[in-house]
Enzyme design. Structure first.
Site, PDB file in Angstrom:
ATOM      1  N   ALA A 603     -40.508 -60.417 -13.835  1.00 19.64           N
ATOM      2  CA  ALA A 603     -39.580 -61.457 -14.289  1.00 19.64           C
ATOM      3  C   ALA A 603     -39.626 -61.665 -15.791  1.00 19.64           C
ATOM      4  O   ALA A 603     -38.642 -62.128 -16.387  1.00 19.64           O
ATOM      5  CB  ALA A 603     -39.882 -62.774 -13.574  1.00 19.64           C
ATOM      6  N   ASP A 604     -40.738 -61.346 -16.437  1.00 20.14           N
ATOM      7  CA  ASP A 604     -40.862 -61.555 -17.885  1.00 20.14           C
ATOM      8  C   ASP A 604     -39.901 -60.671 -18.689  1.00 20.14           C
ATOM      9  O   ASP A 604     -39.049 -61.186 -19.423  1.00 20.14           O
ATOM     10  CB  ASP A 604     -42.303 -61.322 -18.331  1.00 20.14           C
ATOM     11  CG  ASP A 604     -43.190 -62.517 -18.071  1.00 20.14           C
ATOM     12  OD1 ASP A 604     -42.764 -63.643 -18.365  1.00 20.14           O
ATOM     13  OD2 ASP A 604     -44.315 -62.326 -17.587  1.00 20.14           O
TER      14      ASP A 604
END
Length: 834
Positions: A603-604
């Site tokens: 997700a980063d």
């Protein structure tokens, strides 16, 4: 300020044999904030029209969930590019476009009018983005590919699932077309940057972007674990953070992560300080890692006493990273997403009223909108097709707006405005697209650093402000050369995400240090941060204050759950977002049907690339002395946009997806098979009747191609277990590259499951120049993952190694702020400079 990308003219081409996702998401980003996108489809339609999921499982080319999600705000023009009249349509539209996006392979480009030299001779500022599985050069450029083979061939799937206890089970693909979608997201960002460069210089660009490399770029700390430490991380090796995985509750599973000591202490407090949690066996992070079974056993006993939602909120109130493992129907009921408007009701003439993923970022200007539904096949032909094909003046005026005025936007400080920017490329004196753009980087760990890494690779000057008293966690992740003492300049992870940046060691907690940061902001174009919600305001660096200092600043903030909503103050790390976004519920082995987590903090960088794109759109639109755009990106909503296929299955009335290993809902054979050697596997995917017949010949079983049970995809899916057994028996005595070569010779997508070591040694990636071998004053020469694109007219590759902490403090403050040696000495003595 202009309305987003209004006036940007984009043409999208879909290869009939292509993936249906990479080009679509690239142009969707542009269309949703104002660009005009004309999608040229083949007579049979874009491949995404056949991907599904379909309403209640009933195929319909106009209601494929993937197509509906990726193609709003576009016009569909049918043209057969194999015929002269279709090629004429393409050439006329390309002559009027700013950006042309396609996914035709190298050989197909030669048969079509996709010769960039020819197109740019007519339209010098044209940017052409070519997205292909392995790039337009290198030994594998013509190899067949699929989502399965690319994600396994990138090193990404080697890490999934996290902490598997089953060496007999293969690495896992997670549901969706993430490799192709990430290629499209990164491609859109590079294309928009190249467009800014073309506006400033008058010179366009051809971008060669590899899907395999785009996913390899997202390996994060796992590649330097090999290049620095000689450690090959995999689904079978222990995670360096404990706890950081799924734990059972009474009614579901919860992801728990305690990445730093204060979080572990708070978790112990929440558990009531049990004796086991105060044992010397778990006294620090390293000991918890070595005694992980002990931790997991006791922690699971405690989590089983809780309801999932109750424990989620209890942990978060105590500032402990936690997230429930949601199915998509549970995602739909999440109150935080509802308050943030994460889904938008959309009317489609065939599918009816549906909920589509909303904006992947929230903007201070109302740029983002779903203005029109995904188009019906060829809906623009009746309106403008005759003109596009036969007009004597060769214009397609009804499909593309007139060009904007010559030159860059008045607010874009690009290469033309910064003559000190380095030239390079093909002798045209053309600098990198973002040369002259200055970025003040107040981010840390990964999401924000991925933003600034992309901007640095594209030519921006990135000033990373950091502190030796509270150093970036990225400098402290234990990825160090084994023959050296750990140190803040020796972490392989930081030295990967810090490439091309400058480091300034300033103390923001000291008034003079904060004043220096504000002076730097006054001389910057962009400010990026990813602290917890409210931190920037408490530091005195909120958006209102930054715009007071410099009105046209583009300000981007990234946080786990965004700056608004009930979860805005919740703790978040990249690994806890896939569970709450519905991705883990459909990831796992069919044998047990249990959800699994991803080791990679996916997700980063996913949020990071969306944010980088929004920043570039803001730079294109901004005007001097007007308030620049404020971008609020969570980790949550962007992952919902990227995982749109799972969401669309839910809204179109399909049952929740269950873990299916490496299988696919539609195609078979589609799996990962064991080969000769320890933990050696190969991914194989036959996605058409022709590929199935070729696979039968390749494995020496041509009679299978004549079996009427297996003649069509549905029949092969029904007999999937039988087919898996046949292919597994053929593979198990062969080397994985032997299997790959035999299948690729027949045009069947196949590729070895690659580890970080494998990709480091891959001849194709080496030939493409994907890796940068750079000297470093403390760790010597090391390999780093570079950029997944190649430019034709501008410099390529990584510009510089990562900085030592504070390496550029004095020179930057002297050159930008005019500080003298005496002033710098005094600031250092008073603690403003570290």
């Amino acid at each position: 300020m202009e309305v987003g990308l209004k006036g940007l003219r984009v043409v999208e081409l879909a290869d009939p044999a292509g993936d249906g996702c990479s080009t679509a998401i690239a142009t969707k980003l542009m269309a949703d904030i104002g660009a005009t996108v004309v999608k040229i489809e083949p007579p049979e339609g874009d491949p995404a029209r056949r991907l599904g999921p379909f309403p209640h499982g009933e195929p319909d080319a106009e209601t494929s969930g993937t197509f509906l999600a990726l193609n709003p705000n576009k016009r569909s023009l049918v043209a057969d590019l194999t015929r002269p009249e279709g090629q004429a349509v393409l050439e006329r539209l390309a002559a009027a476009a700013d950006i042309l996006v396609h996914n035709f392979r190298y050989a197909a480009m030669a048969a079509l009018p996709l010769d960039y030299a020819r197109l740019s001779a007519r339209n010098p500022r044209l940017v052409m983005l070519s997205i292909t599985p392995f790039g337009l050069s290198g030994p594998h450029r013509d190899w067949a590919a699929s989502e399965l083979t690319l994600i396994h061939g990138s090193g990404f799937a080697w890490l999934c699932p996290d902490d598997s206890a089953h060496p007999d089970r293969p690495p896992l693909h997670f549901f969706g077309h993430h490799a192709y979608l990430q290629a499209g997201l990164h491609g859109a960002t590079v294309a928009l940057a190249a467009h800014l460069g073309a506006l400033a210089s008058g010179v366009g660009e051809h971008i060669d972007l590899s899907v395999q490399e785009s996913m390899g770029l997202l390996l994060g700390r796992h590649f330097p674990s090999w290049s620095y430490s000689g450690v090959v991380e995999s689904r079978l090796t222990f995670n360096i953070t404990v706890p950081s995985n799924l734990y059972p509750c009474r009614d579901g599973d919860l992801f728990l992560i305690a990445a730093e000591e204060p979080q572990w202490a708070r978790l112990v407090e929440l558990m009531g300080k049990p004796d086991w949690a105060r044992s010397p066996l778990v006294a620090d992070r390293d000991l918890r890692g070595r005694n992980r079974d002990y931790v997991i056993r006791h922690l699971s006993e405690w989590t089983r006493t809780w309801a999932m939602e109750e424990l989620f909120h209890a942990c978060q109130r105590a500032r402990i990273g936690a997230a429930p493992v949601y199915r998509m129907d549970q995602v739909a009921r999440d109150p935080h997403l509802a308050e943030r408007g994460a889904f938008v009701t959309h009317e489609h003439p065939r599918a009816g009223r549906i909920l589509l993923p909303g904006a992947p970022f929230q903007l201070s200007e109302p740029w983002w909108a779903l203005r029109s539904p995904a188009p019906a096949l060829g809906e623009a032909n009746g309106e403008a097709g005759a003109e596009a094909v036969g007009a004597a003046n060769g214009q397609a005026a009804r499909l593309l707006p007139p060009p904007r005025a010559e030159g860059a936007p008045r607010g874009f400080r690009g290469a033309r405005r910064r003559p000190d920017a380095a030239a390079g490329g093909d002798g045209l004196g053309t600098a990198l697209p973002l040369a002259g753009v200055r970025v003040l980087d107040l981010s840390w760990v990964w999401a924000g650093p991925h933003v600034t890494l992309m901007l640095a690779h594209l030519g921006a000057e990135v000033l990373k402000v950091e502190s030796s008293s509270r150093p970036d966690l990225a400098r402290r992740i234990p990825v160090y050369p084994p023959d050296m003492e750990p140190g803040l300049n020796r972490c392989g992870y930081f030295n990967s995400v810090g490439l091309g940046k400058k480091s300034l060691a300033l103390n923001l907690g000291q008034p003079e240090g904060l004043a220096l940061v504000k002076k730097l902001a006054a001389r910057s174009d962009v400010v990026v941060s990813n602290f917890a919600t409210g931190v920037m305001d408490r530091l005195g660096l909120g958006a209102e204050e930054l715009h007071r200092i410099r009105p046209e600043l583009v300000i981007a903030t990234i946080s786990a759950f965004g700056q608004t909503g009930p979860y805005k103050d919740y703790t978040g790390y990249g690994p806890l977002i896939p569970p709450i976004a519905g991705l883990c519920a459909s990831t796992g082995y069919e044998e047990d049907g249990l959800p699994r987590s991803l080791r990679n903090a996916y997700a980063d960088p996913n949020a990071g690339i969306y944010t980088a794109f929004a920043i570039l759109a803001a730079l294109r639109a901004r005007q001097p002395d007007q308030a620049g755009l404020v971008i609020d990106t969570s980790l949550f909503e962007p992952l919902l946009s990227t995982a749109c296929e799972g969401w669309m299955g839910h809204v179109l009335g399909n049952p929740p997806l269950k873990p299916m290993g490496n299988h696919d809902p539609r195609w078979a054979p589609h799996n990962v098979y064991r080969c000769r050697g320890e933990d050696r596997w190969v991914a194989v995917a036959a996605r058409s009747d022709g590929q199935w017949r070729d696979l039968c010949v390749a494995i020496g079983r041509p009679e299978l191609a004549g079996d009427p049970r297996l003649a069509e995809a549905a029949g092969r899916k029904r007999h999937e277990a039988e087919l898996d057994g046949i292919i597994a028996a053929w593979c198990e005595t062969r080397d994985r590259w032997e299997v790959t070569g035999a299948l690729q010779a027949r045009g069947v997508p196949a590729f070895p499951c690659m580890s970080s070591r494998d990709i480091a040694e891959d001849e194709h990636l080496r030939a493409r120049g994907f890796f940068a071998r750079l000297p470093h004053p403390e760790v010597g020469e090391r390999d780093y993952i570079g950029v997944p694109w190649r430019l034709t007219r501008r410099p390529n590759g990584v510009r510089a190694r990562a900085p030592l902490l504070g390496e550029h403090t004095d020179v930057t403050l002297r050159e930008l702020l005019g500080l003298s040696h005496t002033e710098l000495k005094g600031l250092r003595e008073r603690g403003a400079i570290e």
